[in-house]
Design an enzyme around this catalytic site. Structure first.
Site, PDB file in Angstrom:
ATOM      1  N   HIS A 285      37.782  48.699  27.588  1.00 18.56           N
ATOM      2  CA  HIS A 285      38.387  49.405  26.440  1.00 18.56           C
ATOM      3  C   HIS A 285      38.257  50.905  26.716  1.00 18.56           C
ATOM      4  O   HIS A 285      38.803  51.401  27.692  1.00 18.56           O
ATOM      5  CB  HIS A 285      37.662  48.923  25.169  1.00 18.56           C
ATOM      6  CG  HIS A 285      38.282  49.304  23.879  1.00 18.56           C
ATOM      7  ND1 HIS A 285      39.521  49.867  23.763  1.00 18.56           N
ATOM      8  CD2 HIS A 285      37.816  49.212  22.589  1.00 18.56           C
ATOM      9  CE1 HIS A 285      39.803  50.093  22.483  1.00 18.56           C
ATOM     10  NE2 HIS A 285      38.767  49.710  21.750  1.00 18.56           N
ATOM     11  N   HIS A 324      47.691  46.450  30.086  1.00 18.20           N
ATOM     12  CA  HIS A 324      47.409  46.567  28.659  1.00 18.20           C
ATOM     13  C   HIS A 324      47.766  45.257  27.991  1.00 18.20           C
ATOM     14  O   HIS A 324      48.754  44.629  28.369  1.00 18.20           O
ATOM     15  CB  HIS A 324      48.226  47.716  28.039  1.00 18.20           C
ATOM     16  CG  HIS A 324      47.659  48.185  26.756  1.00 18.20           C
ATOM     17  ND1 HIS A 324      47.926  47.562  25.568  1.00 18.20           N
ATOM     18  CD2 HIS A 324      46.808  49.198  26.478  1.00 18.20           C
ATOM     19  CE1 HIS A 324      47.262  48.178  24.608  1.00 18.20           C
ATOM     20  NE2 HIS A 324      46.577  49.172  25.128  1.00 18.20           N
ATOM     21  N   ASP A 380      44.386  55.511  29.912  1.00 19.91           N
ATOM     22  CA  ASP A 380      43.171  55.938  30.608  1.00 19.91           C
ATOM     23  C   ASP A 380      43.383  56.316  32.063  1.00 19.91           C
ATOM     24  O   ASP A 380      42.454  56.779  32.714  1.00 19.91           O
ATOM     25  CB  ASP A 380      42.123  54.824  30.544  1.00 19.91           C
ATOM     26  CG  ASP A 380      41.522  54.742  29.164  1.00 19.91           C
ATOM     27  OD1 ASP A 380      41.348  55.816  28.569  1.00 19.91           O
ATOM     28  OD2 ASP A 380      41.245  53.637  28.693  1.00 19.91           O
TER      29      ASP A 380
HETATM   30  N1  ACO Z   1      44.329  45.294  37.924  1.00 18.87           N
HETATM   31  C1  ACO Z   1      44.681  44.162  38.565  1.00 18.87           C
HETATM   32  N2  ACO Z   1      45.086  43.047  37.963  1.00 18.87           N
HETATM   33  C2  ACO Z   1      45.155  43.065  36.632  1.00 18.87           C
HETATM   34  C3  ACO Z   1      44.815  44.210  35.885  1.00 18.87           C
HETATM   35  C4  ACO Z   1      44.402  45.358  36.588  1.00 18.87           C
HETATM   36  N3  ACO Z   1      44.079  46.474  35.949  1.00 18.87           N
HETATM   37  N4  ACO Z   1      44.973  43.949  34.578  1.00 18.87           N
HETATM   38  C5  ACO Z   1      45.391  42.687  34.509  1.00 18.87           C
HETATM   39  N5  ACO Z   1      45.509  42.153  35.741  1.00 18.87           N
HETATM   40  C6  ACO Z   1      45.999  40.816  36.077  1.00 18.87           C
HETATM   41  C7  ACO Z   1      44.955  39.762  35.793  1.00 18.87           C
HETATM   42  O1  ACO Z   1      44.136  39.521  36.921  1.00 18.87           O
HETATM   43  C8  ACO Z   1      45.820  38.586  35.430  1.00 18.87           C
HETATM   44  O2  ACO Z   1      46.338  38.050  36.613  1.00 18.87           O
HETATM   45  P1  ACO Z   1      46.503  36.425  36.761  1.00 18.87           P
HETATM   46  O3  ACO Z   1      47.546  36.089  35.743  1.00 18.87           O
HETATM   47  O4  ACO Z   1      46.912  36.232  38.164  1.00 18.87           O
HETATM   48  O5  ACO Z   1      45.156  35.850  36.432  1.00 18.87           O
HETATM   49  C9  ACO Z   1      46.992  39.203  34.677  1.00 18.87           C
HETATM   50  O6  ACO Z   1      47.091  40.536  35.200  1.00 18.87           O
HETATM   51  C10 ACO Z   1      46.804  39.269  33.178  1.00 18.87           C
HETATM   52  O7  ACO Z   1      45.564  39.927  32.906  1.00 18.87           O
HETATM   53  P2  ACO Z   1      44.663  39.675  31.637  1.00 18.87           P
HETATM   54  O8  ACO Z   1      43.279  40.115  31.941  1.00 18.87           O
HETATM   55  O9  ACO Z   1      44.870  38.280  31.154  1.00 18.87           O
HETATM   56  O10 ACO Z   1      45.358  40.636  30.616  1.00 18.87           O
HETATM   57  P3  ACO Z   1      44.733  41.114  29.257  1.00 18.87           P
HETATM   58  O11 ACO Z   1      45.865  41.415  28.353  1.00 18.87           O
HETATM   59  O12 ACO Z   1      43.690  40.176  28.757  1.00 18.87           O
HETATM   60  O13 ACO Z   1      43.952  42.433  29.693  1.00 18.87           O
HETATM   61  C11 ACO Z   1      43.304  44.643  30.046  1.00 18.87           C
HETATM   62  C12 ACO Z   1      44.301  43.703  29.358  1.00 18.87           C
HETATM   63  C13 ACO Z   1      41.872  44.301  29.608  1.00 18.87           C
HETATM   64  C14 ACO Z   1      43.591  46.070  29.591  1.00 18.87           C
HETATM   65  C15 ACO Z   1      43.462  44.486  31.592  1.00 18.87           C
HETATM   66  O14 ACO Z   1      44.771  44.840  31.968  1.00 18.87           O
HETATM   67  C16 ACO Z   1      42.433  45.311  32.367  1.00 18.87           C
HETATM   68  O15 ACO Z   1      41.322  44.840  32.591  1.00 18.87           O
HETATM   69  N6  ACO Z   1      42.796  46.573  32.768  1.00 18.87           N
HETATM   70  C17 ACO Z   1      41.867  47.429  33.444  1.00 18.87           C
HETATM   71  C18 ACO Z   1      40.948  48.093  32.414  1.00 18.87           C
HETATM   72  C19 ACO Z   1      41.658  49.130  31.592  1.00 18.87           C
HETATM   73  O16 ACO Z   1      42.383  49.976  32.124  1.00 18.87           O
HETATM   74  N7  ACO Z   1      41.410  49.094  30.269  1.00 18.87           N
HETATM   75  C20 ACO Z   1      41.970  50.082  29.340  1.00 18.87           C
HETATM   76  C21 ACO Z   1      42.896  49.427  28.376  1.00 18.87           C
HETATM   77  S1  ACO Z   1      43.644  50.602  27.358  1.00 18.87           S
HETATM   78  C22 ACO Z   1      42.481  50.986  26.254  1.00 18.87           C
HETATM   79  O17 ACO Z   1      41.613  50.282  25.838  1.00 18.87           O
HETATM   80  C23 ACO Z   1      42.548  52.307  25.789  1.00 18.87           C
END
Ligand code: ACO
Length: 446
Positions: A285, A324, A380
């Protein structure tokens, strides 16, 4: 004849039924059908409870870990269309607010539903400015932390600590009390954050200067040394103000859900917002901006980006600052932030990590892995670079997110409290653990 009539009647009934705002569900275990109302493209989960196999059955529930398809409230604060990349506060597009508004005006809008008149804005700014001081005992409290304590840990603790100084905050259904706690929370956030920062440096705390703007005063409390009067650089002051506008609210995210959930037990707003700040601290987050910068530093040079992307695709690590839950097109805040980044770099010199960030973005936006999963830079991805260029250490990045988010949290908390449909948040579970079994004494266990 009879059968023709009945068939006409049936098709009329079908047509009528097709027009009804309802959903018909057939339970194939019993063959029984149920009709549940649809409002705002949504059915009420509690309507599923009438679906039972017999009277003893508890009734049907919906299973939705992480609430990915569950609306937990009705809100009128922030609107997001993740597919179109739209973000609006109370109907106003984020792009217009970022260009024309100030953080304090936007905070007023979030909390009150309308932009303030000139007189209302003056009064609002006056009250926030006159609640920036913190009790001297909070300083003693801060002094108890190690010099290397993470400022988010200090911020969470001191926000919670405010609850002990303001027992009147327990009167959550008194509008005047809520207003006062709102002034205190928004007014004191920069002071708590700056004091935590100065503590880590072992530098004396700088008291608020009420003649400066909200962000100007924050910069003063952070960076003033021996000057008689601190004068914030107007470009940095405005850049920080715009970043604060962009971070002010984001509908039902993890920390907003936390303040609503904790607040639903009628905890006071200081305890509830300390919990929200804790939720924001997590690297998925608000902690992502710190993690994104650490990642760029770890990649260390542009030529190592392809190797890093390979590791991301192999599932060994994540590209922090990408992806996201809601935005599946582009995070509109990231677009505005990229512009601010260049304004800050023009003044402070280019951040050497920028080239690495741009290369990560370039490769990712062309790569099938990221395209297929709709992964784009989020808010971010670039904020860390700006904050670093402004002179902030990485540990302060999530703190810089928490300060402006306070206005959104308080708006969400108040909306929850005043919503007659809301009560203590209490989800259900599907229990798949052991059935009842007799206790085994320790000497009999294997
Ligand atoms: N890098 C690589 N792969 C990713 C990323 C990433 N940043 N984010 C998602 N994926 C992939 C996952 O591995 C998954 O792949 P799969 O389908 O092969 O298993 C797919 O994309 C879906 O990902 P989820 O984790 O299910 O997506 P979710 O909606 O739950 O997660 C989140 C969203 C937590 C923001 C995620 O994209 C992430 O971890 N990003 C990196 C952390 C980040 O930047 N957080 C800030 C969010 S914005 C905020 O809070 C202000």
């Amino acid at each position: 004849m009879d059968s023709a009539l009945s068939s006409t009647q049936t098709s009329a009934a079908e047509a009528n039924s097709a027009k009804r705002e309802t959903l018909t569900i057939t339970d194939n275990r019993t063959g029984q059908s149920y009709e549940v109302p649809i409002t705002h493209d949504t059915i009420r989960a509690s309507d599923l409870r009438k679906i039972k196999i017999d009277d003893a059955d508890f009734g049907m529930m919906s299973y939705d870990p992480a609430f990915s398809n569950t609306a937990s409230c009705i809100s009128r604060i922030t609107y997001i269309d993740g597919d179109k990349g739209i973000l609006r506060y109370r109907g106003y597009p984020i792009e217009e607010l970022a260009e024309k508004s100030t953080y304090l005006e936007t905070a007023y809008l979030l909390l009150n539903g309308e932009l303030p008149t000139a007189a209302q804005l003056k009064d609002w700014q006056y009250h926030i400015t006159h609640h920036t001081y913190i009790h001297e005992s909070i300083k003693k409290f801060l002094d108890g932390f190690h010099y290397d304590a993470h400022p988010m840990g200090m911020l969470i603790s001191t926000i919670a600590g405010l609850s002990t100084f303001y027992p009147d905050a327990k009167h959550i259904f008194d509008p005047e009390s809520r207003k006062k706690q709102t002034y205190r929370l928004i007014g004191k956030m920069p002071t708590l954050a700056a004091f935590a920062y100065r503590h880590t440096l072992g530098m004396p705390y700088v008291y608020p200067d009420n003649d400066l703007s909200y962000t100007g005063n924050f910069l003063n409390m952070l960076f003033r040394t021996s000057e008689t009067r601190y004068r914030p650089n107007p470009t940095l002051e405005r850049a920080l103000d715009v970043l604060f506008i962009l971070h002010a609210d984001h509908e039902q995210n993890c920390s907003a859900n936390t303040i609503r959930s904790v607040g639903s037990s009628h905890a006071d707003p200081f305890c509830a917002s300390a919990a929200a700040t804790a939720a924001l601290y997590g690297p998925l987050h608000g902690g992502a901006n710190e993690e994104a910068l650490r990642m760029l530093a770890e990649i260390s040079s542009v030529d190592k980006v392809p190797e890093f992307i390979k590791r991301v695709k192999a599932g060994e690590t994540r590209l922090m600052g990408f992806g996201h839950r809601i935005y599946k097109n582009y995070d509109p805040r990231a677009r505005i932030i990229k512009k601010i980044a260049y304004e800050v770099f023009d003044l402070m010199g280019k951040n050497p990590l920028l080239e690495i960030a741009l290369e990560c973005e370039r490769i990712a936006l062309e790569d099938e892995y990221f395209i297929k999963r709709k992964l784009y830079p989020n808010v971010d991805f670039y904020t860390g670079l700006i904050y670093q260029s402004m002179g902030f250490p990485m540990t302060m990045f999530p703190v810089l997110f928490a300060i402006p988010r306070m206005s959104g949290w308080v708006a969400q908390w108040e909306e929850m409290l005043l919503d007659p449909e809301q009560k203590i948040a209490r989800p259900r579970q599907i229990y798949l653990g052991h059935d009842t079994r007799p206790y085994v004494s320790v000497d009999q266990r294997v």
